[in-house]
Design an enzyme around this catalytic site. Structure first.
Site, PDB file in Angstrom:
ATOM      1  N   ASP A   1      62.185  -6.261  50.643  1.00 38.16           N
ATOM      2  CA  ASP A   1      62.377  -6.220  52.101  1.00 38.16           C
ATOM      3  C   ASP A   1      63.809  -5.815  52.458  1.00 38.16           C
ATOM      4  O   ASP A   1      64.710  -5.829  51.602  1.00 38.16           O
ATOM      5  CB  ASP A   1      62.053  -7.612  52.670  1.00 38.16           C
ATOM      6  CG  ASP A   1      61.443  -7.542  54.068  1.00 38.16           C
ATOM      7  OD1 ASP A   1      61.669  -6.540  54.762  1.00 38.16           O
ATOM      8  OD2 ASP A   1      60.755  -8.499  54.450  1.00 38.16           O
TER       9      ASP A   1
ATOM     10  N   ASP B   1      54.852  -5.283  60.865  1.00 39.07           N
ATOM     11  CA  ASP B   1      54.664  -6.731  60.984  1.00 39.07           C
ATOM     12  C   ASP B   1      53.593  -7.056  62.007  1.00 39.07           C
ATOM     13  O   ASP B   1      53.253  -8.214  62.195  1.00 39.07           O
ATOM     14  CB  ASP B   1      55.976  -7.403  61.420  1.00 39.07           C
ATOM     15  CG  ASP B   1      56.888  -7.678  60.233  1.00 39.07           C
ATOM     16  OD1 ASP B   1      56.454  -7.488  59.089  1.00 39.07           O
ATOM     17  OD2 ASP B   1      58.044  -8.071  60.463  1.00 39.07           O
TER      18      ASP B   1
HETATM   19  C1  GLA Z   1      59.970  -9.263  57.314  1.00 40.35           C
HETATM   20  C2  GLA Z   1      58.695  -8.669  56.762  1.00 40.35           C
HETATM   21  C3  GLA Z   1      57.597  -9.700  56.841  1.00 40.35           C
HETATM   22  C4  GLA Z   1      58.001 -10.929  56.057  1.00 40.35           C
HETATM   23  C5  GLA Z   1      59.312 -11.459  56.586  1.00 40.35           C
HETATM   24  C6  GLA Z   1      59.842 -12.570  55.718  1.00 40.35           C
HETATM   25  O1  GLA Z   1      59.863  -9.471  58.688  1.00 40.35           O
HETATM   26  O2  GLA Z   1      58.354  -7.514  57.443  1.00 40.35           O
HETATM   27  O3  GLA Z   1      56.401  -9.167  56.323  1.00 40.35           O
HETATM   28  O4  GLA Z   1      58.094 -10.613  54.698  1.00 40.35           O
HETATM   29  O5  GLA Z   1      60.305 -10.456  56.637  1.00 40.35           O
HETATM   30  O6  GLA Z   1      61.022 -13.083  56.180  1.00 40.35           O
END
Ligand code: GLA
Length: 669
Positions: free
Chosen positions: A405, A470
């Site tokens: 990420d 997300d």
């Molecule tokens: C980001 C990602 C999510 C999740 C969060 C965790 O927002 O896009 O899918 O993994 O971080 O903190």
């Protein structure tokens, strides 16, 4: 007319300050002098091997000033198998004095006048890949991305097309920059109505300085051409990614396993019994990979602390991750782990030990994003630390997948010497990813950046999946996935069945609609599946089974998309099998649904159509005879290629948030 006496045509490398007023491909100077360049080709090399034609053009600045010394090499690679031209440019300072580079286009592409419409993407967090289209303004067009990652707002791609071109027909030129950082795209109108397209890295002040002998290389710009509309260009991009970009463990793509991602199920609340039960329920649904998301390392009760300390939380995981991994493996699933290596929270062990490792602008208040700072991973000791921590995790545990990420934009990205480090950070990321892949070739990596903030062909050379958004609201996803598939094939686009109501929008859809939308991607589930009732559980299991049955087609075939009066359709085509999803997103605008023409079904073959998935309700009143639908559910309805092309597939009006999934099979193609 006031123009200069000599007017040149459009060169491969427009120089600046020498009569040509079009966008220069390169802007450079030596401490404010020698800003004029006129490029002439000195030599070239050409090669042709296995369908790949390469042309190297070596150019020098035509000046009598012996101190000027700049050499450029343009590399043009034509991939005949995918109708795609890759372009990159390198510059070497062959003079004595340092050169400052303010701009370097990866390539300059002439676009003929009839291709006067532009398609590109806007967006924001949880709202990625919003397709926009319109005439190129008379004054031209520019897209600058200064987010330090490919970005939600302006991903590095654009499409040029004739006004008549649509998804299925017409002439299109499309371009993608293989780069995960700042970028600039521009379209300049020429005197004859044609355009010059340029794209390259957007350079921060003073970012590229070449000492005597130094060389810099641009990212690669991939450009494709099609007469089969936007879908034709997208198909070329997909084929190119499949053949020339993606690198799978063991050299070939294994069936894309169904994921269970823990994020929206438990967030930071990692409790052993809950996670174990989640895994049991996931396995019962047919899930094949369990991905433990954020929250597993120390000091992580929320997003305020912990990043940088990449070892298991001794409170949440007193015996490390091994017991949970063994449990997951025992249920027949693979295990994946979330990491965010480039980041550090000021409240972490790492930051307390190495506060100077973060990119920051000395003398200014550090700018936080999601409570975190960005590490200067181009420093060898920083990338070494990260590699060592990742190696310990990967070699000590049966982890076959990393969700990598990157949850904030770059800002104040200066290194310890106060030098701008935006582009260097991207190159260091690629190096770190490559190093992890080389040491652990069996581990797949997902590129995530607050959802789809880092999706591009640069990072895809080192990764195998994007976290598309997300936003797991299936209605939002129809738009987001329609946009993202213009650039990337379905097998790399993570698509999850989320909770209802969706956490990102508060809007809910049936489990069937969520399943039908997640089907066209790399499918997963991101919800607390312990809370599904029996009906939802069996419905979700059916969608997962359908995905497994069809992923061989979904992830190898040619993708097509289009609009209906009330929504969109997606179709994936292989020679003898197609899968078609028709999604209703809005209330019907007419009494009866128009038939759907399928122009990609060439020839006269007989196709057997079956309704293999259904979500939502047909409209209660005023439908035409739907006897054909029953036939599709029983014996199958047989229609010829020309019937499907010319008359079209009969459809019925559905309520919003509904979908019909059809299979088309033929023995006679
Ligand atoms: C980001 C990602 C999510 C999740 C969060 C965790 O927002 O896009 O899918 O993994 O971080 O903190």
């Amino acid at each position: 007319p006031g123009s200069l006496d000599r007017l040149d045509g459009i060169p491969m490398l427009p120089g600046f300050g020498n009569g040509l007023s079009q966008a220069p491909a390169l802007r450079a100077h030596r401490d404010g002098t020698q800003g004029v360049q006129e490029w002439v080709c000195q030599s070239y090399q050409q090669s042709d091997a296995e369908g790949v034609q390469t042309l190297l053009l070596h150019l020098v600045d035509a000046t009598a000033d012996i101190d000027a010394g700049l050499q450029v090499t343009l590399t043009l690679t034509l991939h005949k198998d995918t109708d795609l031209l890759s372009m990159r440019t390198s510059v070497q300072n062959t003079g004595k004095q340092t050169v400052q580079l303010d701009w370097l286009a990866a390539g300059t592409v002439p676009i003929a006048a009839p291709l006067s419409e532009l398609g590109s993407f806007s967006g924001q967090w949880a709202h990625e890949y919003q397709w926009q289209r319109g005439p190129v303004p008379m004054a031209g067009w520019q897209q600058h991305n200064r987010h330090g990652r490919s970005s939600h707002e302006a991903p590095p791609a654009c499409f040029l097309m004739t006004p008549q071109a649509d998804d299925a027909e017409g002439e299109v030129i499309a371009a993608q920059l293989a780069w995960s950082g700042n970028h600039a795209f521009s379209l300049d109108r020429n005197e004859d109505g044609s355009f010059l397209l340029q794209a390259g890295e957007w350079l921060a002040p003073g970012e590229v300085r070449l000492a005597a002998g130094d060389r810099v290389q641009s990212p690669t710009l991939h450009v494709t051409w099609s007469k089969q509309g936007l879908n034709g260009a997208s198909s070329n991009f997909h084929a190119f990614a499949r053949r020339h970009v993606l690198r799978w463990p063991h050299g070939r793509m294994a069936p894309r396993p169904v994921h269970l991602n823990t994020w929206e199920a438990v967030y930071f609340d990692h409790d052993d019994a809950t996670l174990r039960e989640l895994a049991v329920q996931a396995a019962a649904l047919g899930v094949e990979r369990f991905v433990l998301d954020d929250g597993w390392f120390p000091g992580r009760p929320n997003d305020g602390s912990g990043l940088g300390d990449w070892w298991p939380d001794p409170v949440k995981y007193p015996q490390g991750l091994t017991p949970l991994i063994a449990h997951v493996l025992g249920l027949g699933m693979g295990f994946g782990l979330w990491v965010e290596p480039e980041m550090v929270n000021p409240n972490s062990e790492l930051y307390r030990q190495h506060p100077d490792w973060a990119l920051q602008s000395l003398g200014r208040t550090p700018q936080l994003g999601r409570n975190q700072l960005v590490l200067d991973i181009s420093r060898p000791e920083v990338s070494e630390y990260l590699f060592e921590k990742l190696s310990t995790l990967l070699s000590g545990n049966a982890i076959s997948y990393l969700k990598w990420d990157m949850n904030r934009d770059l800002a104040q990205a200066e290194d310890a010497q106060g030098r701008m480090a935006y582009g260097r950070q991207v190159k260091a990321l690629y190096q770190l990813l490559a190093r992890v892949r080389a040491a652990f070739p069996q581990v797949e990596i997902e590129s995530c950046a607050s959802g789809g903030g880092r999706m591009d062909l640069g990072v895809l050379q080192h990764t195998q999946r994007f976290w598309t958004s997300d936003n797991n609201d299936a209605l939002s996803r129809v738009t987001i996935q329609s946009g993202a598939t213009r650039l990337f094939p379905l097998e790399v686009l993570g698509a999850h069945v989320g909770p209802a109501p969706a956490h990102s929008t508060g809007r809910g859809q049936s489990i069937d609609f969520r399943g039908a939308v997640a089907l066209f991607g790399h499918m997963g589930v991101e919800a607390d599946v312990r809370k599904l009732d029996a009906t939802e559980h069996s419905a979700l299991a059916r969608w997962i089974a359908l995905y497994k049955e069809w992923r061989g087609v979904l992830h190898t075939g040619a993708f097509h998309q289009g609009q209906t009066a009330n929504g969109v359709w997606w179709l994936v085509q292989t020679p003898r099998q197609c899968i078609l999803g028709v999604y209703t997103t809005q209330a019907p605008s007419s009494q009866h649904h128009a038939p759907l023409r399928l122009p990609m079904l060439m020839g006269e073959a007989a196709w057997c159509l079956r309704l293999i998935g259904r979500a939502g309700q047909e409209r209660a009143r005023g439908q035409a005879d739907t006897g054909w639908l029953e036939t599709m559910q029983t014996s199958g309805l047989v229609l010829s290629g020309s019937e499907l092309r010319v008359l079209g597939l009969p459809l019925l009006n559905m309520n919003p948030q509904s979908a019909l999934i059809f299979s088309l099979t033929s023995d006679t193609v």
